[in-house]
Design an enzyme around this catalytic site. Structure first.
Site, PDB file in Angstrom:
ATOM      1  N   LYS A  88       0.834  -1.210   0.000  1.00 10.32           N
ATOM      2  CA  LYS A  88       0.000   0.000   0.000  1.00 10.32           C
ATOM      3  C   LYS A  88       0.867   1.258   0.000  1.00 10.32           C
ATOM      4  O   LYS A  88       0.610   2.203  -0.761  1.00 10.32           O
ATOM      5  CB  LYS A  88      -0.938  -0.031   1.217  1.00 10.32           C
ATOM      6  CG  LYS A  88      -1.951  -1.178   1.174  1.00 10.32           C
ATOM      7  CD  LYS A  88      -2.923  -1.120   2.333  1.00 10.32           C
ATOM      8  CE  LYS A  88      -2.269  -1.439   3.647  1.00 10.32           C
ATOM      9  NZ  LYS A  88      -1.779  -2.848   3.720  1.00 10.32           N
ATOM     10  N   THR A  89       1.887   1.290   0.845  1.00 13.35           N
ATOM     11  CA  THR A  89       2.784   2.448   0.857  1.00 13.35           C
ATOM     12  C   THR A  89       3.537   2.570  -0.460  1.00 13.35           C
ATOM     13  O   THR A  89       3.714   3.673  -0.992  1.00 13.35           O
ATOM     14  CB  THR A  89       3.781   2.335   2.027  1.00 13.35           C
ATOM     15  OG1 THR A  89       3.064   2.196   3.254  1.00 13.35           O
ATOM     16  CG2 THR A  89       4.680   3.557   2.098  1.00 13.35           C
ATOM     17  N   ASP A 133      -1.424   6.621   6.233  1.00 11.41           N
ATOM     18  CA  ASP A 133      -1.416   5.193   6.571  1.00 11.41           C
ATOM     19  C   ASP A 133      -2.325   4.949   7.770  1.00 11.41           C
ATOM     20  O   ASP A 133      -2.478   5.811   8.640  1.00 11.41           O
ATOM     21  CB  ASP A 133       0.009   4.760   6.887  1.00 11.41           C
ATOM     22  CG  ASP A 133       0.176   3.250   6.822  1.00 11.41           C
ATOM     23  OD1 ASP A 133      -0.726   2.568   6.305  1.00 11.41           O
ATOM     24  OD2 ASP A 133       1.226   2.755   7.280  1.00 11.41           O
ATOM     25  N   THR A 182      -5.700  -1.423   6.958  1.00  8.69           N
ATOM     26  CA  THR A 182      -5.766  -2.878   7.083  1.00  8.69           C
ATOM     27  C   THR A 182      -7.119  -3.318   7.625  1.00  8.69           C
ATOM     28  O   THR A 182      -7.381  -4.515   7.710  1.00  8.69           O
ATOM     29  CB  THR A 182      -4.660  -3.382   8.035  1.00  8.69           C
ATOM     30  OG1 THR A 182      -4.775  -2.695   9.298  1.00  8.69           O
ATOM     31  CG2 THR A 182      -3.285  -3.105   7.453  1.00  8.69           C
ATOM     32  N   ARG A 241       6.682  -8.238   1.564  1.00  3.93           N
ATOM     33  CA  ARG A 241       7.530  -7.762   2.660  1.00  3.93           C
ATOM     34  C   ARG A 241       8.219  -8.935   3.354  1.00  3.93           C
ATOM     35  O   ARG A 241       9.404  -8.874   3.690  1.00  3.93           O
ATOM     36  CB  ARG A 241       6.695  -6.981   3.668  1.00  3.93           C
ATOM     37  CG  ARG A 241       7.506  -6.438   4.842  1.00  3.93           C
ATOM     38  CD  ARG A 241       6.614  -5.692   5.813  1.00  3.93           C
ATOM     39  NE  ARG A 241       6.055  -4.495   5.194  1.00  3.93           N
ATOM     40  CZ  ARG A 241       5.002  -3.835   5.683  1.00  3.93           C
ATOM     41  NH1 ARG A 241       4.401  -4.275   6.775  1.00  3.93           N
ATOM     42  NH2 ARG A 241       4.570  -2.749   5.065  1.00  3.93           N
TER      43      ARG A 241
END
Length: 364
Positions: A88-89, A133, A182, A241
Site C-alpha cells: 500500500k505504501t 497510513d 488494514t 515484505r
C-alpha cells in the site's frame, strides 16, 4: 519528516539501490530510519511498470492516472485496503512518481486533533499526493475536517474558544489523498464514500513472489538459483515484505555458512534455522496449533485462553497468527471458540480425532 520525493531513474545496480535507500531516509528522517527500513525502501518498485503482481489494481490505477494527466486535473482520491506488507505504501509512492508530484507522508494515529490535519493540509502544494497510513485510526474531529478538505478543498480553522470562537475558511490547493487501511470495515461510511477509487490488495501467488525475490536479489547483489529463490517465495505467506525479509536472512546464512549463493539446500537450512516451515508457518503459528491440538484436544477454546497458553498477547494471536492459519484452513473461528481442523492435525504429524471442526461454521 515529510519531505518531497522527486522522480529518479530506475535502479540498475547496487549503488542505485543504496541511493534509493538514502532517499527514503531523507523522507522519514534520519533519526527514525532503521537498517531494515532502508533495505525495504531500496527494494520498492518506483513505477507501475516495475510493480509485480496486483495486475487488476495496476491496470485500474494506470487508467485513472493516465486519464487525469491527459485532462490536466488532479486524480480522484484513492483508498487502498488489505493486509500488511502487500504494497500500500509502495503504491502511494508510485502514484506520486507517476504524477511527477511530491508525496507527503503521515499516519492516522499521528492525527489526533483537527489542528494537526489543518497544519498538514496548509503546507500542501497544488497536485501533491498526501498519504495517510492506517487512516481508520484518525480521530473523529480530524475525520470531519477531512471530509470538507477532500470534497471542497478547504478547511475551517477555528480561532478562540467558547461563544467567541470564530471559524476562518482556508482554501487549500487541490491534492490527491491516498488512504491505506488494514481494517476497511472500521472506516466510517461518509469517509469511504469520498474516495473516487478503491482497491483491495490480494495476497501474491508463489510465482509472483519468485519474480519479486529475483528482482530484490539482483538489487542487493545476491546470487540465487531458480530453486533457491522459489523456496523463499513459497514460504513467504503470499506477502512481498516477508519475501524480502527472508531473502535478507537467507543471504546472511549463505555468506556466513555457505559460498554466498542462495541455492535450494542453503534456503532449506537457513529457513529451518529461522523456524519457517515449508508453507510459511513460523514459531508462533506452530505454537498456536500445537497448543490447540495437544493441550485442548483441538478445541473449541477461547482466544484469550489460547493466547495465555502460547505466552502471547490476545491481539498478537488474533492479528498476527490467526489470519494466515484461517486462510490455510488450519483453524476455524466458531461461536464457541477456536477449533483446529483435520489439516492442522495432519500438518503437526498427529492423527485427527474422529470429529474435527467444519471450516464452514459461522465466525464468532
Amino acid at each position: 519528516m515529510r519531505e518531497e520525493i522527486g522522480m529518479e531513474e530506475q535502479d540498475t545496480s547496487r549503488l542505485e539501490a543504496a541511493e534509493r535507500a538514502e532517499l527514503e531516509a531523507r523522507l522519514v528522517g534520519p533519526d527514525v530510519v532503521s537498517d531494515e527500513q532502508a533495505y525495504e525502501a531500496a527494494l520498492r518498485p518506483r513505477s507501475l511498470d516495475e510493480l509485480i503482481g496486483q495486475e487488476r489494481v495496476r491496470e485500474q490505477l494506470a487508467l485513472m492516472l493516465t486519464a487525469a494527466r491527459a485532462r490536466g486535473r488532479t486524480p480522484d482520491h484513492v483508498l487502498l485496503s488489505g493486509p500488511p506488507g502487500l504494497g500500500k505504501t509502495t503504491l502511494a509512492m508510485i502514484i506520486a512518481a507517476e504524477l511527477g508530484t511530491a508525496l507527503r507522508l503521515t499516519s492516522g494515529p499521528a492525527i489526533q486533533h483537527a489542528g494537526d490535519l489543518a497544519a498538514i493540509l496548509s503546507g500542501i502544494n497544488e497536485g501533491d499526493v498526501l498519504f495517510v497510513d492506517e487512516i481508520h485510526r484518525m480521530s473523529r474531529p480530524a475525520e470531519e475536517l477531512l471530509y470538507m478538505a477532500m470534497e471542497d478543498f478547504r478547511v475551517d480553522v477555528v480561532i478562540g474558544k467558547g461563544p467567541g470562537a470564530t471559524a476562518i475558511p482556508l482554501q487549500i490547493p487541490q491534492f490527491t489523498l491516498v488512504g491505506a487501511t488494514t481494517r476497511a470495515g472500521l472506516l466510517p461510511g461518509p469517509l469511504r464514500d469520498r474516495f473516487g477509487f478503491t482497491a483491495q490488495l490480494e495476497y501474491y501467488e508463489a510465482t509472483e513472489l519468485h519474480r519479486i525475490v529475483d528482482r530484490s536479489a539482483a538489487l542487493l547483489g545476491v546470487q540465487t538459483t531458480p530453486k533457491g529463490g522459489f523456496e523463499i517465495a513459497s514460504r513467504s505467506r503470499g506477502t512481498p515484505r516477508i519475501a524480502n525479509r527472508l531473502l535478507r536472512r537467507v543471504r546472511d546464512y549463505a555468506e556466513v555458512r555457505g559460498s554466498g549463493v542462495v541455492d535450494l539446500d542453503i534456503a532449506h537450512r537457513a529457513l529451518d534455522l529461522y523456524e519457517v516451515d515449508q508453507i510459511g508457518l513460523d514459531r508462533l503459528d506452530r505454537a498456536v496449533l500445537d497448543a490447540l491440538c495437544r493441550s485442548f484436544g483441538g478445541g473449541p477454546v477461547g482466544v484469550s485462553t489460547l493466547a495465555v497458553a502460547v505466552a502471547e498477547e490476545r491481539e498478537t494471536v488474533e492479528e498476527v497468527a490467526e489470519p494466515f492459519l484461517v486462510r490455510q484452513g488450519f483453524l476455524a473461528r466458531t461461536p464457541r471458540g477456536r477449533v483446529a481442523t483435520a489439516a492442522a492435525w495432519r500438518h503437526l504429524g498427529l492423527t485427527p480425532p474422529t470429529t474435527t471442526a467444519d471450516p464452514t461454521l459461522p465466525l464468532d
